[in-house]
Design an enzyme around this catalytic site. Structure first.
Site, mmCIF file in Angstrom:
data_model
loop_
_atom_site.group_PDB
_atom_site.id
_atom_site.type_symbol
_atom_site.label_atom_id
_atom_site.label_comp_id
_atom_site.label_asym_id
_atom_site.label_seq_id
_atom_site.Cartn_x
_atom_site.Cartn_y
_atom_site.Cartn_z
ATOM 1 N N HIS A 1 -7.534 -3.821 4.359
ATOM 2 C CA HIS A 1 -6.843 -2.231 5.008
ATOM 3 C C HIS A 1 -7.554 -1.200 4.181
ATOM 4 O O HIS A 1 -7.840 -0.018 4.032
ATOM 5 C CB HIS A 1 -5.332 -2.131 4.114
ATOM 6 C CG HIS A 1 -4.614 -0.813 3.680
ATOM 7 N ND1 HIS A 1 -5.233 -0.378 2.413
ATOM 8 C CD2 HIS A 1 -4.201 0.369 4.272
ATOM 9 C CE1 HIS A 1 -4.751 0.620 2.748
ATOM 10 N NE2 HIS A 1 -4.067 0.850 4.356
ATOM 11 N N ASN A 2 -8.150 -1.621 2.596
ATOM 12 C CA ASN A 2 -8.424 -0.865 1.658
ATOM 13 C C ASN A 2 -10.174 -1.010 1.976
ATOM 14 O O ASN A 2 -10.472 0.217 1.549
ATOM 15 C CB ASN A 2 -8.466 -2.532 -0.007
ATOM 16 C CG ASN A 2 -7.522 -0.988 -0.261
ATOM 17 O OD1 ASN A 2 -6.104 -1.176 0.155
ATOM 18 N ND2 ASN A 2 -7.553 -1.299 -1.900
ATOM 19 N N GLU B 1 -9.907 1.905 4.172
ATOM 20 C CA GLU B 1 -9.483 2.955 3.557
ATOM 21 C C GLU B 1 -11.066 3.881 3.211
ATOM 22 O O GLU B 1 -10.570 5.286 3.131
ATOM 23 C CB GLU B 1 -8.647 2.588 2.612
ATOM 24 C CG GLU B 1 -8.048 4.006 1.558
ATOM 25 C CD GLU B 1 -7.325 3.316 0.278
ATOM 26 O OE1 GLU B 1 -6.247 2.212 0.130
ATOM 27 O OE2 GLU B 1 -7.786 3.163 -1.100
ATOM 28 N N LYS C 1 -4.061 -6.501 3.817
ATOM 29 C CA LYS C 1 -4.838 -5.736 2.287
ATOM 30 C C LYS C 1 -6.178 -5.173 1.993
ATOM 31 O O LYS C 1 -6.769 -4.062 1.987
ATOM 32 C CB LYS C 1 -3.678 -5.821 0.811
ATOM 33 C CG LYS C 1 -3.518 -4.452 0.731
ATOM 34 C CD LYS C 1 -3.084 -3.446 0.670
ATOM 35 C CE LYS C 1 -3.083 -2.318 -0.868
ATOM 36 N NZ LYS C 1 -3.942 -1.913 -1.635
ATOM 37 N N SER D 1 0.674 -1.092 -0.433
ATOM 38 C CA SER D 1 -0.501 -0.246 -0.194
ATOM 39 C C SER D 1 0.795 1.401 0.383
ATOM 40 O O SER D 1 1.767 1.121 0.511
ATOM 41 C CB SER D 1 -1.086 -0.479 1.310
ATOM 42 O OG SER D 1 -1.727 1.527 1.507
HETATM 43 C C1 6PG Z 1 -3.395 1.708 -1.404
HETATM 44 C C2 6PG Z 1 -4.527 1.643 -2.195
HETATM 45 C C3 6PG Z 1 -4.158 0.444 -3.489
HETATM 46 C C4 6PG Z 1 -5.264 1.446 -4.605
HETATM 47 C C5 6PG Z 1 -6.771 1.124 -3.915
HETATM 48 C C6 6PG Z 1 -7.557 2.238 -4.783
HETATM 49 O O1 6PG Z 1 -3.411 1.001 -0.220
HETATM 50 O O2 6PG Z 1 -2.515 1.800 -2.157
HETATM 51 O O3 6PG Z 1 -5.503 1.284 -2.080
HETATM 52 O O4 6PG Z 1 -4.795 -0.345 -3.598
HETATM 53 O O5 6PG Z 1 -5.377 3.199 -4.988
HETATM 54 O O6 6PG Z 1 -7.115 -0.279 -4.040
HETATM 55 O O7 6PG Z 1 -9.197 1.757 -4.971
HETATM 56 P P1 6PG Z 1 -10.620 2.318 -5.887
HETATM 57 O O8 6PG Z 1 -10.018 2.158 -7.212
HETATM 58 O O9 6PG Z 1 -11.056 1.298 -5.535
HETATM 59 O O10 6PG Z 1 -10.753 3.520 -5.196
#
Ligand code: 6PG
Length: 476
Positions: free
Chosen positions: A187-188, A191, A184, A130
């Site tokens: 984590h997302n 996010e 991960k 990430s």
């Molecule tokens: C990270 C981000 C990366 C990505 C996302 C965007 O941890 O660096 O999460 O993995 O930018 O997956 O997700 P979306 O396009 O679904 O918003």
């Protein structure tokens, strides 16, 4: 020029390229390969001075340039392209070598691939990475799964290129097979939730506070010096302060209000449903993106009756309330995400240490935040914490925030401002602390129409009431 590379990267789009550069900058000789050799050539031409790159035009050449055990990082699109690349390289490898998938793969695919490659004597490491493009280059947060043996050979390299916080690498062994990609994924999901809550805070300040984006940017800048300090708050201030060059208007007003997604948030919710973990904050964040994208539906409904937001009297008080609501809701979002990690760990026997995950999320990743130190401390104090909400620090924080939090949700409801993230977080909190839930009534309804039985508060066993008969109760 080194004659052998310590590690190789195949798939040199921006993430792969930046990971390769990061490895090279740390003094590791890196073999590089891409399906179309132009990219390999461009990488070496542009960045060759940063370290030792061993360019390869063919998979055979690439594999031959790696020291043993071979460490092959694949950085290609999740799904079928990943399987295709694995099938291209696996036959060229020897027992003990490893393939490292650093893309955003679904953890179930990672489990399948790990099992299949194990049969062939190869290690398969599914790792979360990430931090976006910048993180890949300057130090991401890295979440590797796979065999402990593979971590022995690979971990030091990954720790070396990861972000560091107080000297501690933002990389640690997560657990077997799909554990790294699972973490991960969550984590997302977190996010998504964090982003939605921040967006709701903005919406309230804009429409109930009557503030302009540039003023709200200042509020976020101030918040970023306190307990909310985080990468997402920091970039939010940047985005809000930005002026669209074409129109001279705030950038945020020039962007179509339909949020997209590549799917990791959705996966988090799908898996949470399977595991029975109520990650309502993440779910609402995914659904909020989905609602925003239904342009036709929104057009059809735009004139539905309801209040239009009006400005509150005391804007300073609103700002303070929103900060409190944001912090409390954020704690709930993380509490739910960590519960999902614990549930996944129990289901798949991964033995994931939640405190270690908080530690490696403190830097490099998108959700990096000051308060992850608090989460780490909470799990250090009690690794079996049932929820972060009962940790002393978080209990006090939410207790102190909740009057504001309730006011914010009430104001939003009265003004017709949708705050699904704030509301669901509060409902979850109240749901957890309820002495009795109306679930008892739901059980009665289920027993009435389907003889699904219920348990009693005063006796063990399952019971059924003869609803269609004399309404006496029988043991089921
Ligand atoms: C990270 C981000 C990366 C990505 C996302 C965007 O941890 O660096 O999460 O993995 O930018 O997956 O997700 P979306 O396009 O679904 O918003």
């Amino acid at each position: 020029m080194a004659d052998k590379a310590q590690i190789g990267v195949t798939g040199l789009a921006v993430m792969g390229r930046n990971l390769a550069r990061n490895l090279a900058r740390h003094g590791h000789a890196v073999a590089v390969h891409n399906r179309s050799p132009e990219r390999t050539k461009a990488l070496v031409e542009e960045f060759g001075h940063e370290g030792t790159f061993l360019p390869a035009d063919t998979p055979e050449q690439f594999v031959a340039s790696l020291e043993r055990p071979r460490r092959v990082v694949i950085m290609v699109k999740a799904g079928a392209p990943t399987d295709a690349v694995i099938e291209e390289f696996a036959p060229l490898l020897e027992p003990g070598d490893m393939i490292i998938d650093a893309g955003n793969a679904h953890f179930a695919d990672t489990r399948r691939r790990e099992a299949a490659l194990r049969e062939r004597g190869l290690h398969f490491v599914g790792t979360g990475v990430s931090g976006g493009e910048e993180g890949a280059l300057h130090g991401p947060s890295i979440m590797p799964g796979g065999s402990p043996e593979s971590y022995e050979a690979l971990g030091p390299l990954l720790e070396d290129i990861s972000a560091k916080v107080d000297g501690t690498p933002c990389c640690t062994y997560v657990g077997p097979d799909g554990a790294g990609h699972f973490v991960k994924m969550v984590h997302n999901g977190i996010e998504y939730s964090d982003m939605q809550l921040i967006a709701e805070a903005y919406e309230l300040l804009r429409h109930a506070g009557g503030m302009e984006p540039a003023q709200i940017a200042e509020v976020f800048r101030r918040w970023n010096t306190g307990r909310l300090e985080s990468y997402l708050i920091e970039i939010t201030a940047e985005v809000l302060a930005h002026t669209d060059a074409a129109t001279g208007k705030p950038f945020v007003d020039a962007v179509v209000d339909q949020a997209e997604q590549k799917g990791t948030g959705r996966w988090t919710v799908q898996i949470a449903l399977d595991l029975g973990v109520p990650v309502s904050g993440i779910a609402e964040a995914v659904f909020a993106r989905s609602l925003s994208g239904h342009a036709d539906l929104r057009d059809a409904a735009r004139d539905l009756p309801g209040p239009r937001p009006s400005r509150v009297g005391d804007v300073d008080a609103l700002v303070e309330d929103v900060e409190q609501a944001l912090y409390a809701s954020k704690i709930v979002a993380y509490a739910q995400g960590f519960n999902q990690i614990q549930a996944g760990s129990a289901e798949y026997g991964w033995n994931i240490d939640p405190g270690a995950m908080a530690t490696i999320w403190r830097g490099g990743c998108i959700i990096r935040a000051r308060f992850l130190d608090r989460i780490r401390a909470a799990y250090d104090a009690d690794p079996d914490l049932p929820t972060l909400l009962v940790d002393d620090h978080f209990r006090d924080a939410v207790a102190g925030a909740q009057d504001s939090w309730r006011r914010v949700v009430a104001t939003a409801a009265q003004s017709g401002i949708p705050v699904p993230g704030f509301s669901t977080a509060l409902a979850y909190y109240d749901g957890l602390r309820a002495q009795r839930l109306p679930a008892a009534l739901v059980q009665g309804q289920r027993d009435f129409f389907g003889a699904h039985t219920y348990r009693r508060v005063d006796r063990n066993g399952a019971f059924h009431t003869l609803w269609g008969g004399d309404r006496s109760e029988v043991s089921a």
